[in-house]
Design a protein around this motif. Sequence first.
Motif, PDB file in Angstrom:
ATOM      1  N   ASP A 276      -5.205   0.671   7.126  1.00 14.37           N
ATOM      2  CA  ASP A 276      -6.108   0.669   5.982  1.00 14.37           C
ATOM      3  C   ASP A 276      -7.365   1.489   6.211  1.00 14.37           C
ATOM      4  O   ASP A 276      -7.982   1.965   5.267  1.00 14.37           O
ATOM      5  CB  ASP A 276      -6.512  -0.772   5.628  1.00 14.37           C
ATOM      6  CG  ASP A 276      -5.356  -1.549   5.031  1.00 14.37           C
ATOM      7  OD1 ASP A 276      -4.408  -0.910   4.560  1.00 14.37           O
ATOM      8  OD2 ASP A 276      -5.416  -2.786   5.055  1.00 14.37           O
TER       9      ASP A 276
ATOM     10  N   ASN B 276     -13.404   5.848  -4.484  1.00 12.31           N
ATOM     11  CA  ASN B 276     -12.549   4.675  -4.471  1.00 12.31           C
ATOM     12  C   ASN B 276     -12.463   4.106  -5.888  1.00 12.31           C
ATOM     13  O   ASN B 276     -13.408   4.206  -6.667  1.00 12.31           O
ATOM     14  CB  ASN B 276     -13.118   3.603  -3.530  1.00 12.31           C
ATOM     15  CG  ASN B 276     -13.134   4.070  -2.092  1.00 12.31           C
ATOM     16  OD1 ASN B 276     -12.162   4.623  -1.594  1.00 12.31           O
ATOM     17  ND2 ASN B 276     -14.259   3.865  -1.417  1.00 12.31           N
TER      18      ASN B 276
ATOM     19  N   ASN C 240       2.879   3.256   2.477  1.00  9.46           N
ATOM     20  CA  ASN C 240       1.858   3.745   3.393  1.00  9.46           C
ATOM     21  C   ASN C 240       2.045   3.107   4.761  1.00  9.46           C
ATOM     22  O   ASN C 240       1.933   1.895   4.908  1.00  9.46           O
ATOM     23  CB  ASN C 240       0.463   3.420   2.845  1.00  9.46           C
ATOM     24  CG  ASN C 240      -0.643   4.086   3.639  1.00  9.46           C
ATOM     25  OD1 ASN C 240      -0.392   4.818   4.580  1.00  9.46           O
ATOM     26  ND2 ASN C 240      -1.887   3.820   3.248  1.00  9.46           N
TER      27      ASN C 240
ATOM     28  N   THR D  15      -4.331   7.316  -2.302  1.00 14.41           N
ATOM     29  CA  THR D  15      -3.650   6.056  -1.991  1.00 14.41           C
ATOM     30  C   THR D  15      -3.753   5.105  -3.170  1.00 14.41           C
ATOM     31  O   THR D  15      -4.644   5.221  -4.015  1.00 14.41           O
ATOM     32  CB  THR D  15      -4.269   5.376  -0.749  1.00 14.41           C
ATOM     33  OG1 THR D  15      -5.632   5.013  -1.021  1.00 14.41           O
ATOM     34  CG2 THR D  15      -4.218   6.285   0.467  1.00 14.41           C
ATOM     35  N   ILE D  16      -2.822   4.167  -3.195  1.00 16.84           N
ATOM     36  CA  ILE D  16      -2.839   3.123  -4.224  1.00 16.84           C
ATOM     37  C   ILE D  16      -2.258   1.858  -3.618  1.00 16.84           C
ATOM     38  O   ILE D  16      -1.257   1.903  -2.890  1.00 16.84           O
ATOM     39  CB  ILE D  16      -2.061   3.553  -5.485  1.00 16.84           C
ATOM     40  CG1 ILE D  16      -2.154   2.483  -6.582  1.00 16.84           C
ATOM     41  CG2 ILE D  16      -0.614   3.892  -5.154  1.00 16.84           C
ATOM     42  CD1 ILE D  16      -1.649   2.961  -7.935  1.00 16.84           C
ATOM     43  N   LYS D  17      -2.930   0.729  -3.865  1.00 23.19           N
ATOM     44  CA  LYS D  17      -2.503  -0.545  -3.294  1.00 23.19           C
ATOM     45  C   LYS D  17      -2.398  -1.590  -4.402  1.00 23.19           C
ATOM     46  O   LYS D  17      -3.317  -1.741  -5.210  1.00 23.19           O
ATOM     47  CB  LYS D  17      -3.495  -1.017  -2.228  1.00 23.19           C
ATOM     48  CG  LYS D  17      -3.089  -2.321  -1.552  1.00 23.19           C
ATOM     49  CD  LYS D  17      -4.048  -2.690  -0.429  1.00 23.19           C
ATOM     50  CE  LYS D  17      -3.620  -3.960   0.276  1.00 23.19           C
ATOM     51  NZ  LYS D  17      -4.538  -4.319   1.378  1.00 23.19           N
TER      52      LYS D  17
ATOM     53  N   SER E 155       0.841  -1.191   0.000  1.00 25.41           N
ATOM     54  CA  SER E 155       0.000   0.000   0.000  1.00 25.41           C
ATOM     55  C   SER E 155       0.881   1.248   0.000  1.00 25.41           C
ATOM     56  O   SER E 155       1.875   1.314   0.725  1.00 25.41           O
ATOM     57  CB  SER E 155      -0.904  -0.009   1.237  1.00 25.41           C
ATOM     58  OG  SER E 155      -1.757   1.105   1.245  1.00 25.41           O
TER      59      SER E 155
ATOM     60  N   GLN F  62      -9.949   6.728   4.678  1.00 27.44           N
ATOM     61  CA  GLN F  62     -10.705   6.174   3.552  1.00 27.44           C
ATOM     62  C   GLN F  62     -12.112   6.756   3.584  1.00 27.44           C
ATOM     63  O   GLN F  62     -12.577   7.283   4.590  1.00 27.44           O
ATOM     64  CB  GLN F  62     -10.778   4.639   3.649  1.00 27.44           C
ATOM     65  CG  GLN F  62      -9.467   3.944   3.328  1.00 27.44           C
ATOM     66  CD  GLN F  62      -9.120   4.014   1.854  1.00 27.44           C
ATOM     67  OE1 GLN F  62      -9.963   4.297   1.025  1.00 27.44           O
ATOM     68  NE2 GLN F  62      -7.870   3.788   1.525  1.00 27.44           N
TER      69      GLN F  62
ATOM     70  N   GLY G 239     -11.887   0.611  -1.335  1.00 27.28           N
ATOM     71  CA  GLY G 239     -10.750   0.435  -2.218  1.00 27.28           C
ATOM     72  C   GLY G 239     -10.247  -0.983  -2.354  1.00 27.28           C
ATOM     73  O   GLY G 239      -9.377  -1.259  -3.177  1.00 27.28           O
TER      74      GLY G 239
ATOM     75  N   SER H 272      -5.988  -1.030  -6.330  1.00 31.69           N
ATOM     76  CA  SER H 272      -7.140  -0.325  -5.771  1.00 31.69           C
ATOM     77  C   SER H 272      -6.632   0.867  -4.979  1.00 31.69           C
ATOM     78  O   SER H 272      -5.434   1.018  -4.747  1.00 31.69           O
ATOM     79  CB  SER H 272      -7.959  -1.256  -4.866  1.00 31.69           C
ATOM     80  OG  SER H 272      -7.145  -1.787  -3.818  1.00 31.69           O
ATOM     81  N   GLY H 273      -7.551   1.733  -4.568  1.00 30.52           N
ATOM     82  CA  GLY H 273      -7.124   2.873  -3.776  1.00 30.52           C
ATOM     83  C   GLY H 273      -8.192   3.940  -3.666  1.00 30.52           C
ATOM     84  O   GLY H 273      -9.350   3.731  -4.021  1.00 30.52           O
TER      85      GLY H 273
END
Length: 274
Positions: A145, A74, A141, A56-58, A39, A149, A238, A67-68
């Motif tokens: 989580d 999202n 990150n 954010t980006i995972k 993440s 969000q 996300g 996802s993010g």
Amino acid sequence: MKTITIFLFSILLNGCGSTNQANATTDMKQNISDNLNGSFVVSKLGESTSVQNDLTIKFDDATKRVSGFSGCNNFSGSYQIKDKKIAILNLISTEKACLDDTNMVESKFLQSLTKANNFKIKNNEIVFLNDSKQLFNAKPNTITDTAKQSQDNSMIIEYTAITRGTYKMVKVDQNSIKSQLSRTAQEETTACSKDNWDTLKSLVEPINLKALKTLEPPSKAHQHDGAAIANLTIIVNGETYQTPAFDHGNPPKEIADLVNKLLDLTTPETKKEN
């Protein structure tokens, strides 16, 4: 003598701590360099624009899903990576209305995701590029989580049923119900009422989302064209969760009520067929 001993012991402890930190940093760099798994927080858009929004980006190396959070909504999609060449594909996003400034940042970020075709590691950050043009930077990150969000019930539920000759899709979020009867047909959109959204949330709640990918289909007619190939995808905060393929009209019992409700929400042509 006692003072000298304590001083030497302190040096040894600091030395071990530094070694452990260096090893952790090396492991992190190796993990980023190999597969981008993990993440990340976006720290810069473009070559000089600092990011005030919490983007954010995972990357999930096991499922090849990305996802993010893009500032207001999202997003989720898939990705392919080889030799630091990357392709981010099939992005979908929730459709919450955004303020103008936030919308500008979100649009730029999502466009950058689709344009990215390679990356490099610099100063413990990932620099995503389109050829040699810098698109955005991201750093690991360290926040949980759940932090920052979207906490307003943002969720996407999508059901598809596909054969060589047909295509059915229904996608629902808290604002809309979208359905499509064929690949060439126009997508139909209707409002999702609060009652329907609350019902869907109540049907999702008891489902073990992490176990969706392990669900066993009760029948396998789809493997020899005896039924349409169906899939259920749920995106929450996300994170993307998806079932294996199953027969349209005969979903696993764990998701049967949810699938039936989704089909009941669509236009008559997309309802469940026996």
